[in-house]
Design a protein around this motif. Structure first.
Motif, mmCIF file in Angstrom:
data_model
loop_
_atom_site.group_PDB
_atom_site.id
_atom_site.type_symbol
_atom_site.label_atom_id
_atom_site.label_comp_id
_atom_site.label_asym_id
_atom_site.label_seq_id
_atom_site.Cartn_x
_atom_site.Cartn_y
_atom_site.Cartn_z
ATOM 1 N N UNK A 116 1.757 18.348 9.211
ATOM 2 C CA UNK A 116 0.819 17.585 8.377
ATOM 3 C C UNK A 116 1.423 16.282 7.868
ATOM 4 N N UNK A 117 2.686 16.338 7.498
ATOM 5 C CA UNK A 117 3.371 15.130 7.004
ATOM 6 C C UNK A 117 3.624 14.163 8.159
ATOM 7 N N UNK A 118 4.163 14.707 9.255
ATOM 8 C CA UNK A 118 4.572 13.860 10.368
ATOM 9 C C UNK A 118 3.384 13.105 10.960
ATOM 10 N N UNK A 119 2.294 13.835 11.164
ATOM 11 C CA UNK A 119 1.126 13.183 11.787
ATOM 12 C C UNK A 119 0.538 12.090 10.899
ATOM 13 N N UNK A 173 5.598 4.454 2.307
ATOM 14 C CA UNK A 173 5.283 5.891 2.317
ATOM 15 C C UNK A 173 6.034 6.528 1.143
ATOM 16 N N UNK A 174 5.255 7.173 0.270
ATOM 17 C CA UNK A 174 5.850 7.810 -0.911
ATOM 18 C C UNK A 174 6.521 9.133 -0.529
ATOM 19 N N UNK A 175 7.435 9.550 -1.334
ATOM 20 C CA UNK A 175 8.113 10.854 -1.287
ATOM 21 C C UNK A 175 8.125 11.558 0.076
ATOM 22 N N UNK A 176 9.000 11.079 0.943
ATOM 23 C CA UNK A 176 9.190 11.675 2.274
ATOM 24 C C UNK A 176 9.849 13.062 2.142
ATOM 25 N N UNK A 177 9.442 14.017 2.989
ATOM 26 C CA UNK A 177 10.002 15.372 2.819
ATOM 27 C C UNK A 177 10.589 15.995 4.079
ATOM 28 N N UNK A 213 0.881 -1.173 0.000
ATOM 29 C CA UNK A 213 0.000 0.000 0.000
ATOM 30 C C UNK A 213 0.919 1.224 0.000
ATOM 31 N N UNK A 214 0.939 1.938 -1.123
ATOM 32 C CA UNK A 214 1.857 3.085 -1.266
ATOM 33 C C UNK A 214 1.060 4.361 -1.077
ATOM 34 N N UNK A 215 1.350 5.102 -0.015
ATOM 35 C CA UNK A 215 0.493 6.256 0.248
ATOM 36 C C UNK A 215 1.221 7.605 0.179
ATOM 37 N N UNK A 216 0.429 8.582 -0.235
ATOM 38 C CA UNK A 216 0.836 9.989 -0.179
ATOM 39 C C UNK A 216 0.457 10.466 1.214
ATOM 40 N N UNK A 217 1.452 10.822 2.025
ATOM 41 C CA UNK A 217 1.200 10.983 3.450
ATOM 42 C C UNK A 217 1.201 12.448 3.892
ATOM 43 N N UNK A 218 0.027 13.056 3.835
ATOM 44 C CA UNK A 218 -0.151 14.413 4.370
ATOM 45 C C UNK A 218 -1.544 14.469 4.983
ATOM 46 N N UNK A 219 -1.643 15.050 6.145
ATOM 47 C CA UNK A 219 -2.943 15.125 6.794
ATOM 48 C C UNK A 219 -3.693 16.339 6.254
ATOM 49 N N UNK A 251 13.236 -7.797 4.647
ATOM 50 C CA UNK A 251 12.417 -8.133 5.821
ATOM 51 C C UNK A 251 11.527 -6.986 6.287
ATOM 52 N N UNK A 252 11.692 -5.812 5.675
ATOM 53 C CA UNK A 252 10.912 -4.658 6.144
ATOM 54 C C UNK A 252 9.463 -4.752 5.692
ATOM 55 N N UNK A 253 8.549 -4.404 6.592
ATOM 56 C CA UNK A 253 7.134 -4.326 6.203
ATOM 57 C C UNK A 253 6.729 -2.870 5.991
ATOM 58 N N UNK A 254 7.577 -1.961 6.495
ATOM 59 C CA UNK A 254 7.289 -0.535 6.333
ATOM 60 C C UNK A 254 8.502 0.120 5.691
ATOM 61 N N UNK A 255 8.286 0.660 4.518
ATOM 62 C CA UNK A 255 9.403 1.206 3.737
ATOM 63 C C UNK A 255 9.088 2.635 3.304
ATOM 64 N N UNK A 256 10.105 3.307 2.784
ATOM 65 C CA UNK A 256 9.860 4.663 2.295
ATOM 66 C C UNK A 256 10.867 5.050 1.220
ATOM 67 N N UNK A 257 10.647 6.212 0.647
ATOM 68 C CA UNK A 257 11.483 6.706 -0.451
ATOM 69 C C UNK A 257 11.656 8.222 -0.314
ATOM 70 N N UNK A 258 12.634 8.740 -1.033
ATOM 71 C CA UNK A 258 12.764 10.198 -1.161
ATOM 72 C C UNK A 258 12.784 10.506 -2.658
ATOM 73 N N UNK A 259 12.181 11.636 -3.028
ATOM 74 C CA UNK A 259 12.224 12.037 -4.438
ATOM 75 C C UNK A 259 13.380 13.004 -4.653
ATOM 76 N N UNK A 260 13.936 12.947 -5.850
ATOM 77 C CA UNK A 260 15.162 13.692 -6.154
ATOM 78 C C UNK A 260 15.022 15.189 -5.839
#
Ligand SMILES: NC(=O)N[C@@H](CC(=O)O)C(=O)O
Length: 452
Positions: free
Chosen positions: A215-218, A236-240, A177-183, A256-265
């Motif tokens: 908003x991102x953190x929460x 979690x998509x594009x962490x900022x 499940x890849x989410x855009x994470x902002x409240x 082995x990770x169930x929770x992963x993330x990425x950063x955009x260039x």
């Protein structure tokens, strides 16, 4: 049958090592790595003094096809990707129509098979309209489900703002499940406060205060809590923000990770200092934040809390961008220069070549379970890019391949140049010349019956 290509004497960067060898490409695959004698039926490419990388796999792009093709399409944007060393991509569901059904997903694969020069895969979109249908499906058949770009409508906000629906999805979904994470509640509150003060004329530099760290953190913290509760596979998509990076682990291997993330260039490249110069051109969601956030993201990339580098390539026309704050579209094109940007950081001594390749090639293949891609290994697809680490050039409108015809990087001087890109053993990009005869392939995944 494809012609055989022999790349001689390049410095290969792969799986944590750099070494000089020859590579033979035959029938779309890497046939051999080592010292290889030239035969008369080989096309020989001199790699001496150059670096050979696995083709970049971009885990998050918006190529706008179907329906938004005035911004970009699967042909133009895949071509720009290849000119930048990217050979495979995963595209997001916020096209027109939104990709919310298996039928529309299959149609998108069909369009890509005719237009895309690079290898392709697509997320199934999930929002308030189709969540029950998604839960009823065998989700193990999808490479992933995502809400990215769907949050612009109320029904798309469910993943960040509706804990009940999120619980339902997370307890049932077997794919990533890849989410855009902002409240969005926080974003809306901030929007109102700035609207009161500036009306429609909010300067771009306030974007990171509207789409704020809080908003991102929460949102990220809550998504992780729910994923843990249900043992779901969350990306979690594009962490900022630097703050969010501490929510991720680096004490277990990616496998082995169930929770992963990425950063955009762009979040590594730009900071709030750049809003004055570039204004709405660098208005992205989530927003480009501070110098400290930029440094924190690089640190987390180096210490493996962040698993991938993506572009979130999101072209809009300049006219769509250069509007008052609330009308200006968020997102900008990046896919043609992602490797060049990362190689500038290498030139500055901030990251090694091996780390760049791990995050842009190996890890996307591992994280999404791609079959025979992402590494320079015998028997793997010959997706490769040959790069000159000592060549200087400037980004101009004239050398952009995007349909939208602009880039926030115009005027940037790069000290590295992508010379050749091979996709499935075909030399598609050759120092400015193109061979467009063969199209890219649908990417295969470990789950054998993946829908495509
Ligand atoms: N990143 C953006 O600012 N925009 C993306 C959507 C998204 O990734 O959120 C787009 O599709 O334009």
């Amino acid at each position: 049958m494809n012609e055989k290509i022999l790349i001689k004497n390049a410095t290969i960067v792969n799986e944590g090592k750099s070494f000089t060898a020859d590579v033979l490409l035959a029938d779309g695959r890497i046939a051999k790595i080592g010292t290889i004698a030239t035969e008369s039926n080989y096309k020989v490419i001199d790699g001496k003094g150059k670096h050979l990388f696995p083709g970049i796999i971009d885990g998050q792009v918006h190529f706008r096809d179907p329906g938004l093709t005035h911004k970009g399409d699967l042909y133009t944007e895949s071509k720009a990707a290849i000119a930048g060393g990217t050979t495979s991509f995963i595209d997001m569901p916020n096209t027109v129509p939104n990709i919310l059904t298996v039928e529309s997903l299959k149609e998108k694969y069909e369009i890509a098979s005719k237009k895309s020069l690079a290898n392709y895969s697509f997320f199934l979109g999930v929002n308030g309209d189709n969540i029950d249908a998604v839960i009823a499906m065998d989700t193990s058949k999808f490479i992933g489900v995502s809400d990215d770009g769907l949050y612009f409508t109320k029904k798309g906000n469910l993943l960040a703002d509706s804990p009940e629906k999120m619980e339902k999805l997370f307890s049932n979904c077997k794919s990533i499940i890849a989410i855009h994470s902002e409240k969005e509640e926080i974003v809306e509150k901030n929007e109102e406060a700035f609207r009161e003060k500036y009306g429609d004329a909010i300067p771009a530099k306030f974007h990171p205060m509207i789409r704020s760290t809080e908003g991102c953190y929460q949102a990220t913290k809550r998504a992780i809590e729910i994923a843990k509760k249900h043992d779901a596979r969350l990306h979690i998509l594009h962490l900022t923000t630097a703050a969010e990076t501490h929510l991720f682990r680096n004490d277990i291997p990616l496998q082995e990770k169930k929770i992963t993330t990425e950063v955009s260039v762009h979040h590594l490249w730009f900071s709030d200092k750049d809003y004055e110069r570039l204004g709405m051109r660098i208005k992205w969601n989530p927003a480009i934040k501070t110098e400290q956030d930029k440094a924190g993201l690089l640190k987390a990339l180096l210490d493996d809390r962040i698993d991938l580098i993506t572009t979130d390539h999101a072209p809009h026309t300049l006219e769509e961008k250069e509007q008052p704050y609330f009308q200006s579209m968020s997102g900008a094109p990046m896919v043609q220069h992602s490797l060049n940007c990362m190689l500038e950081f290498y030139k500055q001594g901030l990251i090694s070549l091996e780390k760049i390749i791990e995050k842009m090639c190996h890890n996307p293949a591992i994280l999404y379970g791609m079959v025979s891609r992402g590494f320079i290994r015998e028997g793997y697809y010959a997706d490769l890019t040959l790069v000159d680490l000592n060549s200087t050039w400037t980004v101009t409108k004239e050398n952009l391949l995007y349909k939208c015809g602009w880039s926030p990087l115009e005027g940037t001087l790069f000290q590295t140049e992508i010379k050749q890109t091979f996709v499935n053993g075909n030399l598609v990009f050759d120092a400015g010349h193109w061979n467009e005869e063969k199209k890219g392939l649908a990417i295969d995944f470990n789950s054998e019956d993946t829908i495509h």
